[in-house]
Design a protein around this motif. Structure first.
Motif, PDB file in Angstrom:
ATOM      1  N   LEU A 148      62.751  77.545  32.929  1.00  0.00           N
ATOM      2  CA  LEU A 148      62.419  78.752  33.700  1.00  0.00           C
ATOM      3  C   LEU A 148      61.428  79.587  32.906  1.00  0.00           C
ATOM      4  O   LEU A 148      61.726  79.886  31.753  1.00  0.00           O
ATOM      5  CB  LEU A 148      63.657  79.595  33.983  1.00  0.00           C
ATOM      6  CG  LEU A 148      64.658  79.073  35.018  1.00  0.00           C
ATOM      7  CD1 LEU A 148      65.796  80.076  35.209  1.00  0.00           C
ATOM      8  CD2 LEU A 148      64.001  78.780  36.360  1.00  0.00           C
ATOM      9  N   PRO A 149      60.308  79.962  33.436  1.00  0.00           N
ATOM     10  CA  PRO A 149      59.714  79.440  34.669  1.00  0.00           C
ATOM     11  C   PRO A 149      59.444  77.937  34.560  1.00  0.00           C
ATOM     12  O   PRO A 149      59.332  77.407  33.472  1.00  0.00           O
ATOM     13  CB  PRO A 149      58.395  80.213  34.781  1.00  0.00           C
ATOM     14  CG  PRO A 149      58.530  81.393  33.890  1.00  0.00           C
ATOM     15  CD  PRO A 149      59.459  80.988  32.794  1.00  0.00           C
ATOM     16  N   GLY A 150      59.292  77.319  35.723  1.00  0.00           N
ATOM     17  CA  GLY A 150      59.088  75.874  35.756  1.00  0.00           C
ATOM     18  C   GLY A 150      57.658  75.475  35.376  1.00  0.00           C
ATOM     19  O   GLY A 150      57.412  74.328  35.016  1.00  0.00           O
ATOM     20  N   PHE A 151      56.711  76.414  35.467  1.00  0.00           N
ATOM     21  CA  PHE A 151      55.297  76.151  35.121  1.00  0.00           C
ATOM     22  C   PHE A 151      54.664  77.500  34.824  1.00  0.00           C
ATOM     23  O   PHE A 151      55.184  78.548  35.231  1.00  0.00           O
ATOM     24  CB  PHE A 151      54.565  75.437  36.281  1.00  0.00           C
ATOM     25  CG  PHE A 151      54.813  76.076  37.627  1.00  0.00           C
ATOM     26  CD1 PHE A 151      53.989  77.102  38.091  1.00  0.00           C
ATOM     27  CD2 PHE A 151      55.897  75.686  38.430  1.00  0.00           C
ATOM     28  CE1 PHE A 151      54.220  77.713  39.313  1.00  0.00           C
ATOM     29  CE2 PHE A 151      56.131  76.289  39.655  1.00  0.00           C
ATOM     30  CZ  PHE A 151      55.296  77.307  40.108  1.00  0.00           C
ATOM     31  N   ASP A 152      53.532  77.479  34.107  1.00  0.00           N
ATOM     32  CA  ASP A 152      52.819  78.731  33.835  1.00  0.00           C
ATOM     33  C   ASP A 152      52.401  79.324  35.174  1.00  0.00           C
ATOM     34  O   ASP A 152      51.782  78.630  35.992  1.00  0.00           O
ATOM     35  CB  ASP A 152      51.558  78.466  33.005  1.00  0.00           C
ATOM     36  CG  ASP A 152      51.883  77.981  31.602  1.00  0.00           C
ATOM     37  OD1 ASP A 152      53.076  77.943  31.245  1.00  0.00           O
ATOM     38  OD2 ASP A 152      50.936  77.648  30.868  1.00  0.00           O
ATOM     39  N   ASN A 153      52.747  80.599  35.405  1.00  0.00           N
ATOM     40  CA  ASN A 153      52.374  81.190  36.695  1.00  0.00           C
ATOM     41  C   ASN A 153      52.010  82.649  36.557  1.00  0.00           C
ATOM     42  O   ASN A 153      52.267  83.289  35.519  1.00  0.00           O
ATOM     43  CB  ASN A 153      53.481  80.962  37.730  1.00  0.00           C
ATOM     44  CG  ASN A 153      54.722  81.774  37.449  1.00  0.00           C
ATOM     45  OD1 ASN A 153      54.829  82.930  37.852  1.00  0.00           O
ATOM     46  ND2 ASN A 153      55.670  81.189  36.725  1.00  0.00           N
ATOM     47  N   SER A 154      51.400  83.160  37.605  1.00  0.00           N
ATOM     48  CA  SER A 154      50.886  84.527  37.570  1.00  0.00           C
ATOM     49  C   SER A 154      51.989  85.533  37.879  1.00  0.00           C
ATOM     50  O   SER A 154      52.789  85.332  38.792  1.00  0.00           O
ATOM     51  CB  SER A 154      49.757  84.680  38.602  1.00  0.00           C
ATOM     52  OG  SER A 154      49.354  86.030  38.631  1.00  0.00           O
ATOM     53  N   ALA A 155      52.004  86.645  37.107  1.00  0.00           N
ATOM     54  CA  ALA A 155      52.973  87.715  37.362  1.00  0.00           C
ATOM     55  C   ALA A 155      52.407  88.762  38.307  1.00  0.00           C
ATOM     56  O   ALA A 155      53.096  89.734  38.634  1.00  0.00           O
ATOM     57  CB  ALA A 155      53.366  88.371  36.032  1.00  0.00           C
ATOM     58  N   ILE A 169      33.842  83.770  41.731  1.00  0.00           N
ATOM     59  CA  ILE A 169      35.122  83.272  42.246  1.00  0.00           C
ATOM     60  C   ILE A 169      34.918  81.851  42.756  1.00  0.00           C
ATOM     61  O   ILE A 169      34.141  81.627  43.689  1.00  0.00           O
ATOM     62  CB  ILE A 169      35.649  84.164  43.388  1.00  0.00           C
ATOM     63  CG1 ILE A 169      35.795  85.596  42.888  1.00  0.00           C
ATOM     64  CG2 ILE A 169      36.986  83.660  43.915  1.00  0.00           C
ATOM     65  CD1 ILE A 169      35.911  86.615  43.999  1.00  0.00           C
ATOM     66  N   ILE A 170      35.613  80.913  42.110  1.00  0.00           N
ATOM     67  CA  ILE A 170      35.371  79.511  42.479  1.00  0.00           C
ATOM     68  C   ILE A 170      36.472  78.936  43.373  1.00  0.00           C
ATOM     69  O   ILE A 170      36.427  77.767  43.752  1.00  0.00           O
ATOM     70  CB  ILE A 170      35.205  78.622  41.231  1.00  0.00           C
ATOM     71  CG1 ILE A 170      36.456  78.754  40.328  1.00  0.00           C
ATOM     72  CG2 ILE A 170      33.946  78.972  40.461  1.00  0.00           C
ATOM     73  CD1 ILE A 170      36.862  77.452  39.719  1.00  0.00           C
ATOM     74  N   GLY A 171      37.500  79.726  43.656  1.00  0.00           N
ATOM     75  CA  GLY A 171      38.558  79.205  44.543  1.00  0.00           C
ATOM     76  C   GLY A 171      39.726  80.164  44.617  1.00  0.00           C
ATOM     77  O   GLY A 171      39.714  81.241  44.000  1.00  0.00           O
ATOM     78  N   GLU A 172      40.726  79.744  45.386  1.00  0.00           N
ATOM     79  CA  GLU A 172      41.904  80.582  45.591  1.00  0.00           C
ATOM     80  C   GLU A 172      43.153  79.751  45.301  1.00  0.00           C
ATOM     81  O   GLU A 172      43.242  78.594  45.726  1.00  0.00           O
ATOM     82  CB  GLU A 172      41.911  81.061  47.043  1.00  0.00           C
ATOM     83  CG  GLU A 172      42.981  82.071  47.324  1.00  0.00           C
ATOM     84  CD  GLU A 172      42.788  82.740  48.694  1.00  0.00           C
ATOM     85  OE1 GLU A 172      41.704  83.314  48.929  1.00  0.00           O
ATOM     86  OE2 GLU A 172      43.737  82.657  49.494  1.00  0.00           O
ATOM     87  N   GLN A 173      44.095  80.333  44.558  1.00  0.00           N
ATOM     88  CA  GLN A 173      45.325  79.616  44.222  1.00  0.00           C
ATOM     89  C   GLN A 173      46.529  80.419  44.737  1.00  0.00           C
ATOM     90  O   GLN A 173      46.978  81.368  44.112  1.00  0.00           O
ATOM     91  CB  GLN A 173      45.424  79.424  42.697  1.00  0.00           C
ATOM     92  CG  GLN A 173      46.738  78.810  42.214  1.00  0.00           C
ATOM     93  CD  GLN A 173      47.027  77.435  42.803  1.00  0.00           C
ATOM     94  OE1 GLN A 173      46.416  76.438  42.428  1.00  0.00           O
ATOM     95  NE2 GLN A 173      47.952  77.364  43.763  1.00  0.00           N
ATOM     96  N   ILE A 184      44.125  84.654  42.624  1.00  0.00           N
ATOM     97  CA  ILE A 184      45.483  84.115  42.426  1.00  0.00           C
ATOM     98  C   ILE A 184      46.525  85.115  42.921  1.00  0.00           C
ATOM     99  O   ILE A 184      46.250  86.323  43.011  1.00  0.00           O
ATOM    100  CB  ILE A 184      45.701  83.755  40.928  1.00  0.00           C
ATOM    101  CG1 ILE A 184      46.920  82.830  40.766  1.00  0.00           C
ATOM    102  CG2 ILE A 184      45.846  85.005  40.063  1.00  0.00           C
ATOM    103  CD1 ILE A 184      46.971  82.140  39.404  1.00  0.00           C
ATOM    104  N   PHE A 185      47.721  84.601  43.229  1.00  0.00           N
ATOM    105  CA  PHE A 185      48.800  85.445  43.756  1.00  0.00           C
ATOM    106  C   PHE A 185      50.075  85.262  42.921  1.00  0.00           C
ATOM    107  O   PHE A 185      50.229  84.247  42.226  1.00  0.00           O
ATOM    108  CB  PHE A 185      49.030  85.113  45.233  1.00  0.00           C
ATOM    109  CG  PHE A 185      47.791  85.361  46.047  1.00  0.00           C
ATOM    110  CD1 PHE A 185      47.505  86.629  46.533  1.00  0.00           C
ATOM    111  CD2 PHE A 185      46.864  84.341  46.265  1.00  0.00           C
ATOM    112  CE1 PHE A 185      46.337  86.871  47.247  1.00  0.00           C
ATOM    113  CE2 PHE A 185      45.695  84.573  46.978  1.00  0.00           C
ATOM    114  CZ  PHE A 185      45.425  85.839  47.471  1.00  0.00           C
ATOM    115  N   THR A 186      50.967  86.267  43.008  1.00  0.00           N
ATOM    116  CA  THR A 186      52.196  86.246  42.199  1.00  0.00           C
ATOM    117  C   THR A 186      52.972  84.948  42.414  1.00  0.00           C
ATOM    118  O   THR A 186      53.234  84.556  43.549  1.00  0.00           O
ATOM    119  CB  THR A 186      53.094  87.446  42.568  1.00  0.00           C
ATOM    120  OG1 THR A 186      52.321  88.626  42.415  1.00  0.00           O
ATOM    121  CG2 THR A 186      54.323  87.521  41.684  1.00  0.00           C
TER     122      THR A 186
END
Ligand code: AMP
Ligand code: MG
Length: 392
Positions: A43-50, A68-72, A90-92
């Motif tokens: 936990l967390p299972g992968f690096d992610n945005s807060a 901006i090269i893309g959206e995640q 990127i989103f939370t």
């Protein structure tokens, strides 16, 4: 008469945990884990945005424009990668794109078409929740004998566990005795009282996770009592209130004996609750609580509660009521030769005895949320630091 400690020791000595069972996570609240559980997912299972914002490279960040090269979004890994001069929307909770080492909050960014201008300091690791920083694979999440509380339940869910092994379900019968008692809803006559102990005991026992299978009321007649006890001992635990004292209408002890029951404990140096009884009929553990409501309450918490919890598979440290250090608001003294449980209110770290400290005083009890255990002869002054037991 035996001491309170001796009584608890003898009761617990005779209680065995029931065989464990597998249940769904949704039903496991207040059960006790029957095995240790280790984390199988970090936990967390992968690096992610807060944050909602932009993933950037802070180490090579120079004030200026980023493309901006893309959206995640969260929920899918688009396996994006960024290089110097680039950013990803990127989103939370969304996976951090390869190459990015920080997230900039959207509030700190001016967006112009497909470019952003960053208006704040950005440091490496900002708003990135690293894989495993909270919990590593193999770390213990639940210990055998631990209570499954709401937060533990959530932790087990985070591991993807749909079922788990917990201690057995404890089936309890409640029997309230007394010729003077009538049920709520009935018309009261002179000399009668409404029966309240079974309501209290059911609530206390259900709250710790026991299953109350039956709740009967019985008069002080040997035959009726015998029949009611025989029905009650079909459960693992029978809790009887009233009829355990020394009056000629107190027939519980002799009736249990006439059914072949063994009385292990009768009369304990505890106030309120002296006539408390514990024994066995066949495989059923029988608790005889004094009828006075405060006595029934105190003996249920001090003797029945730990026995039920042990049967449910609780570890030794889960058997105790939660303790809280408080400042005593008045002088108190125990002149007697029995342990005295004072009923009081714990508020803002202060403990104040409430209501009449008498065994029939249900109103005072209803105003309290904690017990102060006073050993015989103990005298404490206002302002003293005391450890109180809380149940509410
Ligand atoms: P006993 O232990 O049977 O002598 O009862 C002691 C006192 O508790 C008496 O005043 C009873 O009326 C009262 N009492 C006994 N059982 C109950 C009950 N189930 N609910 C409320 N009061 C009770
Ligand atoms: Mg009675």
């Amino acid at each position: 008469m035996i001491s309170e400690d001796e009584a608890r020791r003898r009761i617990l000595q005779g209680i065995r945990p029931l065989p464990p069972r597998r249940i769904s996570l949704a039903c496991a609240l207040n059960c006790f884990a029957a095995e240790d559980y280790l984390a199988r997912l970090p936990l967390p299972g992968f690096d992610n945005s807060a944050m909602d914002g932009y993933a950037v490279i802070a180490s090579s960040y120079a004030p200026g424009r980023l493309k901006i090269i893309g959206e995640q979004p969260a929920g899918v890994d688009r396996r994006l990668r960024i290089s110097a001069g680039e950013a990803v929307r990127i989103f939370t909770g969304a996976p951090v794109p390869a190459g990015a080492d920080a997230i900039v909050m959207q509030e700190d960014v001016t967006r112009e078409g497909e470019e952003i201008l960053i208006n704040a300091e950005v440091t490496v690791a900002d708003y990135i929740r690293r894989r495993g920083c909270d919990l590593a694979v193999g770390q213990k999440v639940v210990t055998r004998g631990e209570c499954i509380r709401p937060t533990v339940l959530a932790l087990l869910a985070s591991q993807g566990l749909a079922e788990l092994m917990v201690g057995g379900e404890v089936d309890v019968a409640i029997l309230s005795t007394g010729d003077e008692l009538i049920r709520v809803g009935e018309q009261i006559q002179a000399g009668q009282i409404y029966e309240s102990n079974s309501v209290l005991l059911r609530a206390l026992l259900q709250r710790i996770g026991a299953t109350v299978r039956s709740s009967e009321h019985c008069s002080d007649q040997q035959e009726a009592l015998r029949d009611a006890i025989q029905r009650g001992i079909a459960q693992q635990i029978l809790v009887i209130s009233g009829g355990v004292s020394v009056g000629q209408h107190d027939l519980v002890k002799s009736t249990l004996q006439s059914l072949g029951g063994e009385i292990d404990i009768w009369r304990v140096a505890i106030k309120p609750g002296k006539p408390f009884l514990f024994g066995r009929v066949g495989d059923c553990a029988v608790f005889g609580l004094p009828g006075n409501p405060v006595s029934a309450f105190v003996t249920c918490l001090q003797f029945v509660r730990p026995a039920v919890l042990k049967m449910m598979g609780a570890s030794a440290d889960e058997l105790e009521l939660e303790k809280f250090v408080a400042r005593l608001a008045v002088d108190v003294k125990n002149d007697g030769d029995r342990v005295h449980y004072l009923r009081g209110k714990l508020t803002d770290g202060n403990f104040t005895p409430v209501g009449r400290q008498e065994s029939h005083a249900l109103f005072g009890l209803s105003q309290s949320n904690a017990l102060l255990r006073l050993a015989p002869g103990l005298e404490l002054k206002s302002g003293a630091s005391v450890s109180v037991e809380i149940w509410d």
